[in-house]
Design an enzyme around this catalytic site. Structure first.
Site, PDB file in Angstrom:
ATOM      1  N   GLU A  34      18.396 105.578  81.275  1.00 60.76           N
ATOM      2  CA  GLU A  34      18.821 106.450  79.889  1.00 60.76           C
ATOM      3  C   GLU A  34      18.127 107.759  79.793  1.00 60.76           C
ATOM      4  O   GLU A  34      18.679 108.627  79.564  1.00 60.76           O
ATOM      5  CB  GLU A  34      18.245 105.333  78.898  1.00 60.76           C
ATOM      6  CG  GLU A  34      19.427 104.580  78.360  1.00 60.76           C
ATOM      7  CD  GLU A  34      18.820 103.718  77.222  1.00 60.76           C
ATOM      8  OE1 GLU A  34      19.303 103.976  76.200  1.00 60.76           O
ATOM      9  OE2 GLU A  34      17.920 103.085  77.351  1.00 60.76           O
ATOM     10  N   LEU A  91      10.205 114.631  91.028  1.00 55.93           N
ATOM     11  CA  LEU A  91      11.118 114.729  92.246  1.00 55.93           C
ATOM     12  C   LEU A  91      12.677 115.020  91.573  1.00 55.93           C
ATOM     13  O   LEU A  91      12.756 114.247  90.513  1.00 55.93           O
ATOM     14  CB  LEU A  91      11.334 113.593  93.129  1.00 55.93           C
ATOM     15  CG  LEU A  91      10.303 113.115  94.165  1.00 55.93           C
ATOM     16  CD1 LEU A  91      10.223 111.608  94.514  1.00 55.93           C
ATOM     17  CD2 LEU A  91      10.498 114.210  95.279  1.00 55.93           C
ATOM     18  N   LYS A 123      10.540 104.473  96.993  1.00 54.65           N
ATOM     19  CA  LYS A 123      10.253 105.121  95.738  1.00 54.65           C
ATOM     20  C   LYS A 123       9.413 104.144  94.777  1.00 54.65           C
ATOM     21  O   LYS A 123      10.017 103.102  94.393  1.00 54.65           O
ATOM     22  CB  LYS A 123      11.358 105.970  94.979  1.00 54.65           C
ATOM     23  CG  LYS A 123      10.832 106.311  93.680  1.00 54.65           C
ATOM     24  CD  LYS A 123      11.649 107.500  93.129  1.00 54.65           C
ATOM     25  CE  LYS A 123      11.378 108.203  91.797  1.00 54.65           C
ATOM     26  NZ  LYS A 123      10.167 107.939  91.248  1.00 54.65           N
ATOM     27  N   ASP A 125       7.648 102.344  91.788  1.00 50.73           N
ATOM     28  CA  ASP A 125       7.675 102.573  90.410  1.00 50.73           C
ATOM     29  C   ASP A 125       6.234 102.275  89.848  1.00 50.73           C
ATOM     30  O   ASP A 125       6.206 101.110  89.086  1.00 50.73           O
ATOM     31  CB  ASP A 125       8.808 101.736  89.958  1.00 50.73           C
ATOM     32  CG  ASP A 125       8.842 102.175  88.419  1.00 50.73           C
ATOM     33  OD1 ASP A 125       8.565 103.019  88.183  1.00 50.73           O
ATOM     34  OD2 ASP A 125       9.677 101.202  87.921  1.00 50.73           O
ATOM     35  N   TYR A 233       1.337 107.265 100.037  1.00 56.19           N
ATOM     36  CA  TYR A 233       2.609 107.780 100.783  1.00 56.19           C
ATOM     37  C   TYR A 233       2.586 109.030 100.906  1.00 56.19           C
ATOM     38  O   TYR A 233       3.349 109.581 101.812  1.00 56.19           O
ATOM     39  CB  TYR A 233       3.933 107.387  99.786  1.00 56.19           C
ATOM     40  CG  TYR A 233       3.922 108.057  98.387  1.00 56.19           C
ATOM     41  CD1 TYR A 233       4.275 109.254  98.496  1.00 56.19           C
ATOM     42  CD2 TYR A 233       3.640 107.572  97.311  1.00 56.19           C
ATOM     43  CE1 TYR A 233       4.053 109.978  97.036  1.00 56.19           C
ATOM     44  CE2 TYR A 233       3.439 108.239  96.064  1.00 56.19           C
ATOM     45  CZ  TYR A 233       3.776 109.719  96.239  1.00 56.19           C
ATOM     46  OH  TYR A 233       3.768 110.369  94.783  1.00 56.19           O
ATOM     47  N   LYS A 322      17.878 106.731  93.279  1.00 54.22           N
ATOM     48  CA  LYS A 322      17.478 105.791  92.727  1.00 54.22           C
ATOM     49  C   LYS A 322      18.664 104.559  92.663  1.00 54.22           C
ATOM     50  O   LYS A 322      19.686 104.829  92.599  1.00 54.22           O
ATOM     51  CB  LYS A 322      17.333 106.268  91.125  1.00 54.22           C
ATOM     52  CG  LYS A 322      16.334 107.305  90.672  1.00 54.22           C
ATOM     53  CD  LYS A 322      15.097 106.620  90.341  1.00 54.22           C
ATOM     54  CE  LYS A 322      14.463 107.264  89.207  1.00 54.22           C
ATOM     55  NZ  LYS A 322      14.238 107.003  88.159  1.00 54.22           N
ATOM     56  N   CYS A 416      13.154  92.696  52.546  1.00 51.89           N
ATOM     57  CA  CYS A 416      12.498  91.600  53.590  1.00 51.89           C
ATOM     58  C   CYS A 416      13.366  90.479  53.661  1.00 51.89           C
ATOM     59  O   CYS A 416      13.656  90.041  52.500  1.00 51.89           O
ATOM     60  CB  CYS A 416      11.149  91.240  53.229  1.00 51.89           C
ATOM     61  SG  CYS A 416      10.600  90.049  54.318  1.00 51.89           S
ATOM     62  N   CYS A 419      11.141  87.340  52.017  1.00 51.28           N
ATOM     63  CA  CYS A 419      10.461  87.426  50.494  1.00 51.28           C
ATOM     64  C   CYS A 419      11.458  88.304  49.842  1.00 51.28           C
ATOM     65  O   CYS A 419      11.316  88.309  48.547  1.00 51.28           O
ATOM     66  CB  CYS A 419       9.258  87.781  50.614  1.00 51.28           C
ATOM     67  SG  CYS A 419       8.968  89.391  51.001  1.00 51.28           S
ATOM     68  N   CYS A 434       7.371  95.265  55.617  1.00 46.81           N
ATOM     69  CA  CYS A 434       7.532  94.386  54.246  1.00 46.81           C
ATOM     70  C   CYS A 434       5.895  94.761  53.579  1.00 46.81           C
ATOM     71  O   CYS A 434       4.860  94.337  54.192  1.00 46.81           O
ATOM     72  CB  CYS A 434       7.733  93.083  54.758  1.00 46.81           C
ATOM     73  SG  CYS A 434       7.362  91.707  53.214  1.00 46.81           S
ATOM     74  N   CYS A 439       4.058  87.605  51.589  1.00 46.07           N
ATOM     75  CA  CYS A 439       5.314  87.290  52.326  1.00 46.07           C
ATOM     76  C   CYS A 439       5.090  86.049  53.130  1.00 46.07           C
ATOM     77  O   CYS A 439       4.165  86.179  53.887  1.00 46.07           O
ATOM     78  CB  CYS A 439       5.968  88.471  53.311  1.00 46.07           C
ATOM     79  SG  CYS A 439       7.200  87.868  54.273  1.00 46.07           S
TER      80      CYS A 439
HETATM   81  S1  IVH Z   1       6.939 112.445  97.019  1.00 46.46           S
HETATM   82  C1  IVH Z   1       6.227 116.981  95.767  1.00 46.46           C
HETATM   83  N1  IVH Z   1       7.502 109.957  97.380  1.00 46.46           N
HETATM   84  O1  IVH Z   1       7.730 109.361  91.826  1.00 46.46           O
HETATM   85  C2  IVH Z   1       6.527 115.342  96.212  1.00 46.46           C
HETATM   86  N2  IVH Z   1       6.944 110.504  95.484  1.00 46.46           N
HETATM   87  O2  IVH Z   1       9.762 110.585  90.125  1.00 46.46           O
HETATM   88  C3  IVH Z   1       6.983 114.735  95.181  1.00 46.46           C
HETATM   89  N3  IVH Z   1       6.776 108.536  93.797  1.00 46.46           N
HETATM   90  O3  IVH Z   1       5.858 112.387  91.262  1.00 46.46           O
HETATM   91  C4  IVH Z   1       6.546 113.030  95.543  1.00 46.46           C
HETATM   92  N4  IVH Z   1       7.102 106.833  95.428  1.00 46.46           N
HETATM   93  O4  IVH Z   1       4.727 109.944  91.290  1.00 46.46           O
HETATM   94  C5  IVH Z   1       7.177 110.958  96.565  1.00 46.46           C
HETATM   95  N5  IVH Z   1       7.494 107.705  98.493  1.00 46.46           N
HETATM   96  C6  IVH Z   1       7.415 108.655  97.401  1.00 46.46           C
HETATM   97  C7  IVH Z   1       7.415 108.222  95.869  1.00 46.46           C
HETATM   98  C8  IVH Z   1       6.965 109.065  94.845  1.00 46.46           C
HETATM   99  C9  IVH Z   1       6.879 107.231  94.023  1.00 46.46           C
HETATM  100  C10 IVH Z   1       6.434 108.994  92.369  1.00 46.46           C
HETATM  101  C11 IVH Z   1       5.738 110.183  92.506  1.00 46.46           C
HETATM  102  C12 IVH Z   1       6.561 111.452  92.011  1.00 46.46           C
HETATM  103  C13 IVH Z   1       7.624 110.729  91.236  1.00 46.46           C
HETATM  104  C14 IVH Z   1       8.827 111.311  90.885  1.00 46.46           C
END
Ligand code: IVH
Length: 676
Positions: A34, A91, A123, A125, A233, A322, A416, A419, A434, A439
Site C-alpha cells: 500500500e 532501491l 531482498k 525485510d 549483503y 517485490k 462507548c 458504558c 472512552c 466504564c
Molecule cells: S542494495 C545502493 N540489496 O532494502 C544499494 N538492499 O528498499 C541499495 N535491502 O536500502 C541497497 N536486501 O536496506 C540491497 N539484497 C539487498 C537488500 C537490500 C534488503 C534493503 C536495503 C535497501 C532497501 C531498499
C-alpha cells in the site's frame, strides 16, 4: 489550487505520516504494498505537475556534497550520529515483470550492449544497518538514518553472536562499510511478545518492528536480552576502492570471512537468466532464516555500477522486484469496538473465516476511525486481507466492484459501546477514547492488568473471574480486590470451597510483591516494568513518589518528560488517591521492601555511576554493585553513598561534591570492590 495539487498535498502528507510511523516509531499501519502505491502515485503526480522538482515538499539540504536521499529518517535525539562514508540509498522497486525488463533495457541502452551481467540476491525485510570495519576490527554499527547520517547502535549489537568483532586474520581493505539487515526470528518474536503481553504492554505487530525497536533501545543491557540476528549483503565505502571488482567477488569475500550472509546469490549473464533466478528465489526463500520480500537484481561489475550512477534516491544499477504477499478475499461481517484499560477504542474487523498463510483468520485490526474512512470500509463489503509477515492480519482494501448497492458508509460510533459515555479524541490523536474511568470494560482491563504475571501475579484471578467480579459490582477499583472474602468467590460460577480459598490466599499473598511490581500494576500511562523498577529504586514508597514533581522525575535515567508528566498526573487524580488509600488500608505494602541488615556486605548502600569506565562497562559495574547487595541509583541525592565517576562525568559529579558524597574514581572503585 487544482484538484491535482490538492491530491499531491494529501499524498505528501500521507507519505510523511507513514514514513514517520515506519522509520521513527517502528509501527507502520499499512502494508509495504500500500505504501509503495501511495508513494508511486505521489511521484507520478509530482512528475506531472512539477517536472523540474521546483516545489518538492521536503527541502533537501546539501549536507556534504550530495542531497539527502529520500529514504525517510530513523534518527532519534538520544543517539550519537555517524556520517556514512557512502550514503545509504533506497532501491527502486516494482511488482511488475515488464518494469524489470524496462530496467534492463535502460541499462543496455546506456552501455550499448545486448546483454548485461547481473547478480540476483534476496531482498531481506529487516532493519537496514551499516557495519564498518577498520583495519579488520569492527568499529561501528549505524542505522540508515536519513541516508547520510544514522544513529550509532554498536552498543546494542554487541551480543549478536554471528557478527565477528575481529577479522584481522583475513586481508580486509583498510576501511570497509558493509551493508546488511538486522532481523529477529519468529520464535524470539513470539517469546518477547509473550513477555510484553504479560507486562500489559502493547504488542509488536511483526518481527521487523520489534527488531527496529530493539536496535533503538537506550539500555544496551535490555537489548542484550533480546536475540537479534544479522545478514550482510552489500558494500558501502571500500578503501582502497579497487579491492572488489564485482558484487559477486564481494560476496565471495564476506563468505570466506564467515560473515553472516545470504545463501542465495545467482550470477546471470542476461535479464532472461536473471528472471529465472528471481522465480527460483521465490520458491526457495521461505526456507531462509530471515524474512524476504523480494529479489534485488544488481549489475555485477562495480565499474559498471559506478558508470550507471544513482539518482538522489536510488542507484540506477539495481532494482528490487517485490514478491506479492499472500492475500485473500473475504467478507467483512461486522466491525466491533474494543475498549482498552486506558479507554482507547480500537475498531476490529470480524471476518468470514478465511485461510491465510497457514492460519485461519477471522479478525483483523482496523487501527482507527481515520483508517476506516480513508479506505471507506463498510460492513458487508468484500475486503482483501493480507498477512505480510504481520502477525495481525490487515484489511488492505475493499473490493469496490462487489459492494452491495444498498451499502452505507461506516459511521464510527460517537459513544462507548460498553458504558454509552460520549467518546472523545484529543487534537492530533488518531484514537477515540472512552473518558469514563468507571466504564466496566476499562475496570476489567485494569484489574486484568493488575493481576497479570508481570504485575502482581495473582494466581487463580483469571479473565473469567474478573469479568464476573466487575459485572456483579463486587470490584470497581483494584483496591476492592483486597476487601473480598471467600464467600464472595463462592458466589461466582465454577467456584467451590477449595478454589475460593486458593484465590483468597493468592490475593492476600500479593500484598507484599514489592514496590516495583505494585507501581507497574497501577497501570500509570507510559510506565512499564522497567520504568517502574527505576521509580522504585529512586523512591522509597508510593507516598514519596506521589509528592514528586515532573522536574524531580526527569532527573532519573530512563524517565522522560512525557512519562514524568504522566506520573504526576496519575497521583494528582482524586480517584487514584482513593485507590492508593484503599490499597494501604487493606495492608498492601506500598513501600520498598526493607533490605535486611547484615544479609549482604553492602546492603543499603547506594551507588551512582557517571562518566565512562575503562575496564568494565557501566552495566557490568552496576551488576557487580548489585551482586554485593548495594543499590545503583540513577540520580545523586543526599541518600547517595558513593559516586563512581569516570572521565566525562558532568553534573552528577558537581552535585555529589556539593552534597559531600564520597567520589570514587575507577581505580578506587575496583579496590573497593576487591575489599568486599
Ligand atoms: S542494495 C545502493 N540489496 O532494502 C544499494 N538492499 O528498499 C541499495 N535491502 O536500502 C541497497 N536486501 O536496506 C540491497 N539484497 C539487498 C537488500 C537490500 C534488503 C534493503 C536495503 C535497501 C532497501 C531498499
Amino acid at each position: 489550487m487544482s484538484g491535482g495539487e490538492d491530491r499531491l498535498e494529501e499524498l505528501r502528507g500521507l507519505v510523511r505520516d507513514h514514513d514517520r510511523r515506519y522509520y521513527r516509531d517502528a509501527s507502520p499501519i499499512i502494508s509495504d504494498r500500500e505504501y509503495d502505491l501511495i508513494k508511486r502515485e505521489m511521484e507520478d503526480l509530482e512528475a506531472e505537475l512539477d517536472p523540474l522538482g521546483l516545489f518538492k515538499a521536503e527541502d533537501s539540504p546539501d549536507l556534504i556534497g550530495f542531497p539527502v536521499p529520500a529514504v525517510g529518517d530513523d534518527r532519534l535525539e538520544e543517539f550519537v550520529s555517524h556520517r556514512h562514508l557512502v550514503p545509504m540509498l533506497s532501491l527502486d522497486n516494482t511488482y511488475d515483470q515488464k518494469e524489470f525488463f524496462d530496467f534492463d533495457q535502460r541499462l543496455r541502452k546506456l552501455f550499448d550492449r545486448s546483454e548485461l551481467p547481473y547478480v540476483v540476491e534476496p531482498k531481506i525485510d529487516g532493519v537496514a544497518v551499516s557495519i564498518t570495519y577498520e583495519g579488520g576490527i569492527l568499529k561501528t554499527a549505524v542505522t540508515r538514518g536519513n541516508g547520510v547520517e544514522g544513529d550509532v547502535i554498536t552498543q546494542n549489537l554487541m551480543h549478536v553472536d554471528s557478527l565477528p568483532h575481529d577479522l584481522t586474520s583475513f586481508e580486509l581493505p583498510e576501511i570497509l562499510e558493509i551493508r546488511g539487515e538486522i532481523y529477529m526470528n519468529h520464535e524470539e518474536f513470539v517469546r518477547l511478545n509473550e513477555l510484553r503481553e504479560r507486562d500489559g504492554l502493547p504488542l509488536y505487530a511483526n518481527p521487523r518492528n520489534l527488531a527496529a525497536g530493539t536496535v533503538k533501545l537506550l539500555d544496551p543491557k535490555e537489548a542484550a536480552t533480546r536475540k537479534l540476528e544479522i545478514v550482510l549483503y552489500g558494500m558501502g565505502a571500500c578503501i582502497p576502492e579497487s579491492h572488489f571488482p564485482s558484487q559477486s567477488a564481494f560476496h565471495e569475500a564476506i563468505r570466506k570471512w564467515s560473515l553472516p550472509t545470504v545463501e542465495f546469490l545467482r550470477s546471470a549473464s542476461s535479464a532472461n537468466e536473471a528472471w529465472q533466478a528471481i522465480l527460483e528465489l521465490d520458491e526457495l526463500r521461505h526456507g531462509y532464516g530471515y524474512p524476504t520480500d523480494g529479489a534485488v537484481i544488481k549489475l555485477d561489475p562495480i565499474e559498471m555500477q559506478r558508470q550507471a550512477g544513482a539518482t538522489a534516491k536510488a542507484p540506477r544499477w539495481a532494482i528490487a522486484y517485490k514478491f506479492e504477499s499472500e492475500r485473500q478475499e473475504t467478507v467483512l461481517e461486522d466491525i466491533v469496538l474494543q475498549v482498552g484499560r486506558t479507554g482507547t477504542v480500537t475498531p476490529v474487523a470480524c471476518l468470514r473465516p478465511v485461510q491465510l498463510a497457514g492460519t485461519t483468520v477471522s479478525r483483523a485490526s482496523l487501527h482507527n476511525a481515520d483508517e476506516i474512512a480513508r479506505k471507506d470500509i463498510r460492513v458487508g463489503d468484500f475486503v482483501v486481507v493480507e498477512k505480510a509477515g504481520e502477525i495481525i492480519p490487515q484489511v488492505v482494501e475493499v473490493v469496490a466492484a462487489k459492494r452491495q448497492t444498498d451499502s452505507t458508509p461506516y459511521l464510527f460510533p460517537s459513544s462507548c459501546p460498553v458504558c454509552a459515555r460520549g467518546l472523545e479524541r484529543e487534537d492530533g490523536e488518531a484514537a477515540w477514547r472512552c473518558p469514563n474511568p468507571e466504564c466496566p470494560e476499562q475496570v476489567k482491563g485494569r484489574l486484568k492488568y493488575f493481576a497479570s504475571r508481570g504485575c502482581m501475579d495473582i494466581d487463580h484471578l483469571g479473565e473469567a473471574v474478573i469479568e464476573q467480579l466487575v459485572d456483579l459490582g463486587k470490584a470497581k477499583r483494584i483496591s476492592d480486590l483486597y476487601t473480598l472474602g471467600k464467600e464472595d468467590f463462592l458466589a461466582l460460577d465454577g467456584f467451590a470451597e477449595k478454589s475460593a480459598e486458593n484465590l483468597f490466599n493468592s490475593i492476600v499473598s500479593s500484598k507484599n510483591k514489592g514496590l516495583a511490581r505494585l507501581l507497574c500494576a497501577l497501570g500509570i500511562k507510559h510506565v512499564g516494568s522497567s520504568a517502574a523498577k527505576e521509580l522504585a529504586r529512586n523512591y522509597e514508597s508510593l507516598a514519596f513518589l506521589a509528592e514528586a514533581t515532573a522536574e524531580d522525575l526527569v532527573e532519573i535515567d530512563g524517565i522522560g518528560a512525557i512519562m514524568a508528566e504522566s506520573v504526576v498526573e496519575f497521583f494528582a487524580s482524586h480517584e487514584n488517591r482513593l485507590i492508593i488509600e484503599g490499597l494501604s488500608s487493606a495492608g498492601v505494602e506500598t513501600s520498598r521492601e526493607p533490605t535486611e541488615p547484615g544479609s549482604s556486605p553492602l546492603a543499603g548502600t547506594v551507588f551512582v555511576l557517571t562518566g565512562s569506565l575503562e575496564s568494565l562497562t557501566r552495566n557490568q559495574a552496576a551488576e557487580r554493585i548489585e551482586s554485593l547487595g548495594a543499590k545503583v541509583s540513577s540520580s545523586v541525592s543526599a541518600k547517595t553513598d558513593y559516586l563512581v565517576a569516570g572521565p566525562g562525568a558532568g553534573s552528577k559529579l558537581a552535585k555529589a561534591e556539593s552534597l559531600g558524597v564520597e567520589v570514587l574514581d575507577e581505580e578506587a572503585f575496583l579496590a573497593f570492590l576487591g575489599n568486599q
